[in-house]
Structure formats: C-alpha cells, structure tokens
Enzyme design. Structure first.
Site, mmCIF file in Angstrom:
data_model
loop_
_atom_site.group_PDB
_atom_site.id
_atom_site.type_symbol
_atom_site.label_atom_id
_atom_site.label_comp_id
_atom_site.label_asym_id
_atom_site.label_seq_id
_atom_site.Cartn_x
_atom_site.Cartn_y
_atom_site.Cartn_z
ATOM 1 C CG ASP A 1 -7.929 -5.382 2.034
ATOM 2 O OD1 ASP A 1 -8.898 -4.937 2.681
ATOM 3 O OD2 ASP A 1 -7.869 -5.349 0.793
ATOM 4 C CE LYS B 1 3.033 -17.908 -1.774
ATOM 5 N NZ LYS B 1 2.142 -19.098 -1.844
ATOM 6 C CE1 TYR C 1 -3.128 -3.026 1.081
ATOM 7 C CE2 TYR C 1 -4.523 -1.084 1.069
ATOM 8 C CZ TYR C 1 -4.388 -2.453 1.054
ATOM 9 O OH TYR C 1 -5.505 -3.236 0.998
ATOM 10 C CG ASP D 1 -13.384 -7.853 2.708
ATOM 11 O OD1 ASP D 1 -13.190 -7.088 3.678
ATOM 12 O OD2 ASP D 1 -13.889 -7.483 1.632
HETATM 13 C C1 IPM Z 1 -10.367 -1.739 3.930
HETATM 14 C C2 IPM Z 1 -10.418 -1.237 2.500
HETATM 15 C C3 IPM Z 1 -9.246 -0.297 2.240
HETATM 16 C C4 IPM Z 1 -7.969 -1.119 2.362
HETATM 17 C C5 IPM Z 1 -9.243 0.454 0.892
HETATM 18 C C6 IPM Z 1 -10.540 1.142 0.626
HETATM 19 C C7 IPM Z 1 -8.115 1.429 0.835
HETATM 20 O O1 IPM Z 1 -10.467 -2.301 1.612
HETATM 21 O O2 IPM Z 1 -10.333 -0.931 4.858
HETATM 22 O O3 IPM Z 1 -10.394 -2.968 4.127
HETATM 23 O O4 IPM Z 1 -7.592 -1.817 1.412
HETATM 24 O O5 IPM Z 1 -7.347 -1.044 3.418
HETATM 25 MN MN MN Z 2 -10.787 -4.239 2.569
#
Ligand code: IPM
Ligand code: MN
Ligand code: NAD
Length: 361
Positions: free
Chosen positions: A245, A189, A141, A249
């Site tokens: 990330d 990894k 990032y 999710d």
């Molecule tokens: C999260 C989002 C963010 C990330 C994006 C929108 C920058 O996906 O907070 O999980 O990747 O950190």
């Molecule tokens: Mn995210």
C-alpha cells in the site's frame, strides 16, 4: 464476446473519474465487438448514508455475479471518527475478501511524456517500469485479534500470514516476472518481524520453481529509498499488504501523480479493478481529478477480463498521445506550466475518447 461489469463508483472523486473511464471503455469495447453489460451499485460512504452499511448485500450479490468489478474510491472526512469496521473503507475490504483476489497488480511506470512533471529528475526515472504485486487479503488488514481497548488505553492489530498465503501470491509474481525482465524483488522486514521471516523463507522455496527468474530481497525501509534513487533497477516487486500500500503510493511520484496509477486484483472468483488513489476529499466535486488512472484501469479490465489486448493497448496509446499533445489535469501541471493545456476531469476524459476514436478509425 460479452463482459458483465459491476461499477461501484463510491465517494469523492470516485464517481468523477469512473464516469470518464466507463465512457472510454464503452467506446473501445463497441469498436472491438465486445458487448458490455454494465450495472452500478453503491459502496463506501454513500452506502453508509443511503443503506446504513458500507457494503450492502445487493452490491455484494451483484459483484459476485459479475465478470469484473470496477471500483472508483471510497472514504470521506465525515466518517473519520467511526471505528474501522463501520467506515467506508470496510466496504472495500469486505468486497476484496468476498471476491477473493489475493494478488493486487499495481504497475508504476515513467511515461516519457510526463518526465517533466515528476519531481524526480528525468535521468533517474527514464524507462522505469515497476510492477508491484501487493498481497491483498492478509497481514495487518485482516489479522486477528484486533482491538482498541479504551479502558486499558491499548490497541492492537495482528500481522499474520500463512505459508500458503505467501506461496500463492509469490507464484503469481514469479509468473509475471517470467513474462517481463525476469527479476523479482521481495520486500519484507525480516530483520525484525517473524512474519517477514516466514515470508522470506516461503519466497525462497517458491523461487526454486522459477530458476529463470533472479530473486533479491530488500528490507522495506531501504526499499522506500531505492525506489526513489534507482527505480529502473526494479522489475516485479512482491510484498505484503501494508508495505505494498505504502510503496505503491510512493511510486506515484515516478509517474508524476498518484492519479495516473491503475490496478487489477486477480486470483479470486471475480477480478477487481481500481485506480490506486483514494476519494481525494480535498479536490472532490471541483472537476480537478485526474481520470487517467481510472481510464488505464479500464485498459486492465479489457486485458485481464475481456481478453481484448488490442482494446487495452488502444486506451494506453491514447493516454500517451493526449499527454504528448501537452494536455494535463492540474495535478500533472508541474514543471514548465506554460507548455501545458490544463483540462478538467471531464475535458480530459473527452480528449481521451476523441483520441481513441481517431486511433480506431
Ligand atoms: C488502497 C487504499 C485501501 C488500502 C484502503 C482505502 C482500504 O489505500 O487501495 O490503496 O489500504 O488497501
Ligand atoms: Mn492505498
Ligand atoms: P487520496 O489518494 O484520496 O489523496 C492523496 C492526495 O492525492 C490528495 O492530495 C489528492 O487530492 C491527490 N489525488 C489522489 N487522486 C487524485 C487524482 N485522481 N487526481 C488528482 N489528484 C489526486 O488519499 P487520502 O487523502 O489519504 O485519502 C482520502 C480518502 O480516500 C480516505 O478516506 C482513504 O481511506 C480513502 N482511500 C480510498 C481508496 C480506495 O477506495 N481504493 C484508496 C486510497 C484511499
């Protein structure tokens, strides 16, 4: 006690879920004698449109002057053709960097009330309670160089970490594991990437300071599978920015919906709180968004910035009670749909407030 919170509701469903969460926060704080000083500023797509930048100076200044920042979500399809540094998401990343919090805590839990709503079988998820500690300021990032060179038809990003960046987030994760089930899984990894080899070596070094915590390592690809197959085996899961990330999710599936998961980012100048979901353009403006992730994020504000454990617990208990009574937003109305009372975003917020009031009587 007094708490100054900057609300950056953002785009899409961000304002919808944040409104409900703030209303709950106000009620609970008032009942516990905590005064809230609330301010609101723009970030993301709405700031691009109105201020010409995803992170206006005014927003940044107000954020740095707060005790906590409560973010909804940013992003929208109309910005998809912009380069990364001009997009709504750049506003969020700029805010994260400025606030300095490097440890993003993302609890992913199975609520027994929601067992029937998860696509995973109840016996797999029953009792699952994972705390992801996602490194938030490093890796792909923020690594330099990064570029899309159109003439060359080539693009590159840099996954970079220093030993110090890994050690500081690892310490937070070990400390949290000490207060939980004393198990830490570090995800990397290291079979392919040098940066993961540094990650693993550093985590092993830090582990020596925490002999009471059991450390294991998993490769990220296998971990993505283990989380679905045997989520109960994990306690604290420490990982770098992008892997965290993705895995967090994925863990929304354990709860039943991405819309359930809160997060808190600590370790910097000002703590940042955000549900882990995005602006959900596919359902924005329709009253379909699940506000419970944002409401549970409010609980984390009270716990980590307000010193109000009782208030945090009151919110969490109310959410469970509402679910126990069969109330659901559409994202959770999976399974025996006839058993549920499906509510809009606002109705769900009102239900939680009603339940909180009962509880605090
Ligand atoms: C999260 C989002 C963010 C990330 C994006 C929108 C920058 O996906 O907070 O999980 O990747 O950190
Ligand atoms: Mn995210
Ligand atoms: P998303 O999280 O917005 O949505 C993924 C799916 O989950 C969608 O089907 C959506 O409807 C559903 N969903 C998400 N939150 C929900 C909720 N509270 N209630 C019910 N359903 C919910 O991810 P996406 O669609 O990949 O991204 C949309 C935009 O959001 C992009 O611009 C992305 O960059 C941005 N985003 C922002 C943040 C943030 O600001 N913290 C986080 C993630 C994504």
């Amino acid at each position: 006690m007094h708490l100054k919170i900057l609300v950056t509701a953002g785009d899409g469903i961000g304002p919808e879920v944040t409104n409900e969460a703030v209303a709950v926060l106000k009620d609970v704080s008032a009942a516990h004698g905590l005064t809230l000083e609330l301010d609101a500023k723009r970030i993301g797509g709405i700031a691009i449109v109105q201020d010409g930048t995803p992170l206006p100076k005014e927003t940044l200044t107000a954020a740095l002057d707060s005790d906590a920042v409560f973010l909804g979500a940013v992003g929208g399809n109309e910005f998809n053709s912009l380069p990364p540094d001009k997009r709504p998401e750049a506003g969020l990343l700029g805010l994260r960097a400025a606030l300095g919090g490097f440890a993003n805590l993302r609890p992913a839990f199975a609520l027994k009330e929601l067992a029937v709503n998860s696509p995973l079988r109840p016996e797999i998820i029953d009792g699952a309670d994972i705390l992801f500690v996602r490194e938030l300021l490093g890796g792909l990032y923020f690594g330099q160089p990064r570029e899309w060179n159109r003439e060359k038809g080539e693009a590159w990003n840099t996954m970079r970490y220093t030993r110090e960046e890994v050690a500081r987030v690892a310490r937070v994760a070990f400390q949290l594991a000490q207060k939980r089930r004393k198990k830490l899984t570090s995800v990397d990894k290291a079979n392919v990437l040098e940066v993961s080899q540094l990650w693993r070596a550093t985590v092993i070094e830090v582990a020596a300071e925490f002999p009471d915590v059991t450390l294991e390592h998993q490769y990220v690809d296998a971990m993505a599978m283990h989380i679905m197959n045997r989520p109960r085996d994990f306690d604290v899961v420490l990982t770098e920015n992008l892997f965290g990330d993705i895995l967090s999710d994925e863990s929304g599936v354990i709860t039943g919906s991405l819309g359930m998961l809160p997060s808190a980012t600590i370790g910097g100048k000002v703590n940042l709180y955000e549900p882990i979901h995005g602006s959900a353009p596919d359902i924005a403006g329709k009253g379909l968004a699940n506000p419970l992730g944002a409401i549970l994020t409010g609980a984390l504000i009270l716990r980590h910035s307000g010193g109000l454990e009782a208030g945090a617990a009151a919110i969490e208990t109310s959410v469970r009670k509402v679910l126990e009574q069969g109330f659901r937003t559409p994202d959770l109305a999976r399974g025996n749909v006839q058993d549920f009372k499906v509510l809009s975003t606002k109705e769900m917020g009102a239900k939680v407030r009603e339940t909180v009031k009962e509880l605090l009587k």
